[in-house]
Design a protein around this motif. Sequence first.
Motif, mmCIF file in Angstrom:
data_model
loop_
_atom_site.group_PDB
_atom_site.id
_atom_site.type_symbol
_atom_site.label_atom_id
_atom_site.label_comp_id
_atom_site.label_asym_id
_atom_site.label_seq_id
_atom_site.Cartn_x
_atom_site.Cartn_y
_atom_site.Cartn_z
ATOM 1 N N ALA A 1 0.832 -1.201 0.000
ATOM 2 C CA ALA A 1 0.000 0.000 0.000
ATOM 3 C C ALA A 1 0.867 1.251 0.000
ATOM 4 O O ALA A 1 0.596 2.205 -0.751
ATOM 5 C CB ALA A 1 -0.920 -0.008 1.225
ATOM 6 N N LYS A 2 1.897 1.260 0.810
ATOM 7 C CA LYS A 2 2.802 2.416 0.877
ATOM 8 C C LYS A 2 3.487 2.641 -0.462
ATOM 9 O O LYS A 2 3.561 3.773 -0.962
ATOM 10 C CB LYS A 2 3.845 2.198 1.975
ATOM 11 C CG LYS A 2 4.815 3.358 2.166
ATOM 12 C CD LYS A 2 5.725 3.095 3.367
ATOM 13 C CE LYS A 2 6.663 4.277 3.609
ATOM 14 N NZ LYS A 2 7.659 4.431 2.554
ATOM 15 N N ALA A 3 3.961 1.565 -1.076
ATOM 16 C CA ALA A 3 4.655 1.670 -2.363
ATOM 17 C C ALA A 3 3.726 2.197 -3.452
ATOM 18 O O ALA A 3 4.128 3.034 -4.270
ATOM 19 C CB ALA A 3 5.217 0.306 -2.761
ATOM 20 N N GLU B 1 2.967 5.893 -2.972
ATOM 21 C CA GLU B 1 4.119 6.667 -3.441
ATOM 22 C C GLU B 1 4.128 6.734 -4.964
ATOM 23 O O GLU B 1 4.449 7.773 -5.555
ATOM 24 C CB GLU B 1 5.412 6.036 -2.917
ATOM 25 C CG GLU B 1 5.605 6.221 -1.409
ATOM 26 C CD GLU B 1 6.796 5.452 -0.864
ATOM 27 O OE1 GLU B 1 7.321 4.559 -1.583
ATOM 28 O OE2 GLU B 1 7.197 5.730 0.290
ATOM 29 N N ALA B 2 3.731 5.644 -5.615
ATOM 30 C CA ALA B 2 3.725 5.597 -7.075
ATOM 31 C C ALA B 2 2.698 6.556 -7.675
ATOM 32 O O ALA B 2 2.883 7.042 -8.790
ATOM 33 C CB ALA B 2 3.443 4.169 -7.562
ATOM 34 N N VAL B 3 1.606 6.830 -6.935
ATOM 35 C CA VAL B 3 0.592 7.766 -7.431
ATOM 36 C C VAL B 3 0.808 9.168 -6.869
ATOM 37 O O VAL B 3 -0.073 10.039 -6.983
ATOM 38 C CB VAL B 3 -0.840 7.270 -7.123
ATOM 39 C CG1 VAL B 3 -1.093 5.928 -7.782
ATOM 40 C CG2 VAL B 3 -1.117 7.220 -5.621
ATOM 41 N N GLY B 4 1.962 9.397 -6.266
ATOM 42 C CA GLY B 4 2.318 10.739 -5.807
ATOM 43 C C GLY B 4 1.768 11.146 -4.464
ATOM 44 O O GLY B 4 1.680 12.339 -4.161
ATOM 45 N N LEU B 5 1.418 10.164 -3.619
ATOM 46 C CA LEU B 5 0.842 10.482 -2.314
ATOM 47 C C LEU B 5 1.673 9.953 -1.155
ATOM 48 O O LEU B 5 1.146 9.688 -0.070
ATOM 49 C CB LEU B 5 -0.593 9.931 -2.218
ATOM 50 C CG LEU B 5 -1.643 10.620 -3.095
ATOM 51 C CD1 LEU B 5 -2.997 9.964 -2.905
ATOM 52 C CD2 LEU B 5 -1.730 12.108 -2.783
ATOM 53 N N GLY B 6 2.967 9.817 -1.375
ATOM 54 C CA GLY B 6 3.832 9.350 -0.304
ATOM 55 C C GLY B 6 3.825 10.264 0.904
ATOM 56 O O GLY B 6 4.091 9.824 2.033
ATOM 57 N N HIS B 7 3.486 11.529 0.696
ATOM 58 C CA HIS B 7 3.443 12.504 1.788
ATOM 59 C C HIS B 7 2.061 12.600 2.428
ATOM 60 O O HIS B 7 1.849 13.401 3.356
ATOM 61 C CB HIS B 7 3.829 13.892 1.254
ATOM 62 C CG HIS B 7 2.906 14.424 0.213
ATOM 63 N ND1 HIS B 7 2.630 13.743 -0.964
ATOM 64 C CD2 HIS B 7 2.152 15.559 0.168
ATOM 65 C CE1 HIS B 7 1.770 14.445 -1.689
ATOM 66 N NE2 HIS B 7 1.473 15.550 -1.018
ATOM 67 N N ARG C 1 -5.576 1.820 -4.391
ATOM 68 C CA ARG C 1 -6.269 0.672 -3.803
ATOM 69 C C ARG C 1 -6.577 -0.389 -4.862
ATOM 70 O O ARG C 1 -6.485 -1.600 -4.599
ATOM 71 C CB ARG C 1 -7.569 1.143 -3.149
ATOM 72 C CG ARG C 1 -8.381 0.045 -2.483
ATOM 73 C CD ARG C 1 -9.626 0.620 -1.834
ATOM 74 N NE ARG C 1 -10.444 1.351 -2.801
ATOM 75 C CZ ARG C 1 -11.473 2.132 -2.461
ATOM 76 N NH1 ARG C 1 -11.780 2.303 -1.191
ATOM 77 N NH2 ARG C 1 -12.165 2.752 -3.403
ATOM 78 N N ALA C 2 -6.943 0.054 -6.072
ATOM 79 C CA ALA C 2 -7.271 -0.887 -7.144
ATOM 80 C C ALA C 2 -6.040 -1.614 -7.666
ATOM 81 O O ALA C 2 -6.109 -2.799 -8.023
ATOM 82 C CB ALA C 2 -7.963 -0.144 -8.284
ATOM 83 N N ILE C 3 -4.899 -0.925 -7.709
ATOM 84 C CA ILE C 3 -3.706 -1.462 -8.373
ATOM 85 C C ILE C 3 -2.758 -2.188 -7.412
ATOM 86 O O ILE C 3 -2.044 -3.112 -7.816
ATOM 87 C CB ILE C 3 -2.965 -0.332 -9.109
ATOM 88 C CG1 ILE C 3 -3.842 0.189 -10.259
ATOM 89 C CG2 ILE C 3 -1.617 -0.793 -9.658
ATOM 90 C CD1 ILE C 3 -3.236 1.337 -11.028
ATOM 91 N N ALA C 4 -2.762 -1.800 -6.144
ATOM 92 C CA ALA C 4 -1.789 -2.350 -5.185
ATOM 93 C C ALA C 4 -1.758 -3.880 -5.115
ATOM 94 O O ALA C 4 -0.671 -4.466 -4.995
ATOM 95 C CB ALA C 4 -2.042 -1.767 -3.795
#
Length: 252
Positions: A140-142, A145-151, A172-175
């Motif tokens: 989920a964290k990765a 981060e991939a969609v630009g929401l690591g922060h 959520r759909a791709i993880a």
Amino acid sequence: MSLLARTLFLCDWTSVASQNSISARNLTLTYDPDKNPVEVLRGIDLDVATGEVLALLGPSGSGKSSLMAVLSGLERASGGDLTVAGQDFTTMDEDGLAKARRGHIGIVLQAFHLLPTMTALENVATPMELAGDPDAASKAKAELEAVGLGHRLDHYPTQLSGGEQQRVAIARAIAPGPELIFADEPTGNLDIATGHDIIELLFQRREETGATLVVITHDVELAERCDRIVTIGDGLIAKDSKPKTKPGTKAA
């Protein structure tokens, strides 16, 4: 249909279905069939190749969202044959369809459907945790981060903009790493600029993961971004065509 004809059909059907992410034959959906029958899907034949980006195009009420619901296992077909992501949906009940979706099918809807009491990280991780994935939190964290929401991992939906909430929904759909992603009017609740960014992100993540993508839309410009356009009208396929512009090119 005779036994021989049925046997030959099933042999051909199995061969075709094994080569595609989706294979549907004479797919029907009828609401309230016993009292006031309403035919929503009236005999859909559709194959979607593995890795293809397909647009289901049509106006409101044409049956495109109902078709997506059946193809994604959110709704049971009334009749026909259907194989999705290598699984025979034809005889499954609701529990069977829910299990079949798990890890194989990702869904992005117009309404974000995030749980308000969970953070972005929890919204993405929880479905995988419930499915027994021991690496749910790290995946989920990765993906966030991939969609630009690591922060934004610890932010709640009310603390996120509409575009950020849809990014969480995409994560959520791709993880879980599904073979197949459905996106039903994914920009419907967003302004034009934000919607454009979300589409760019969705296409980018699909390309990076190699998943098959089915986009349900009434937007001709968005449909032109896809490899193929299937136009739905009155519960039937009205047209099956290639886009006029090169797939993957940015819309103006």
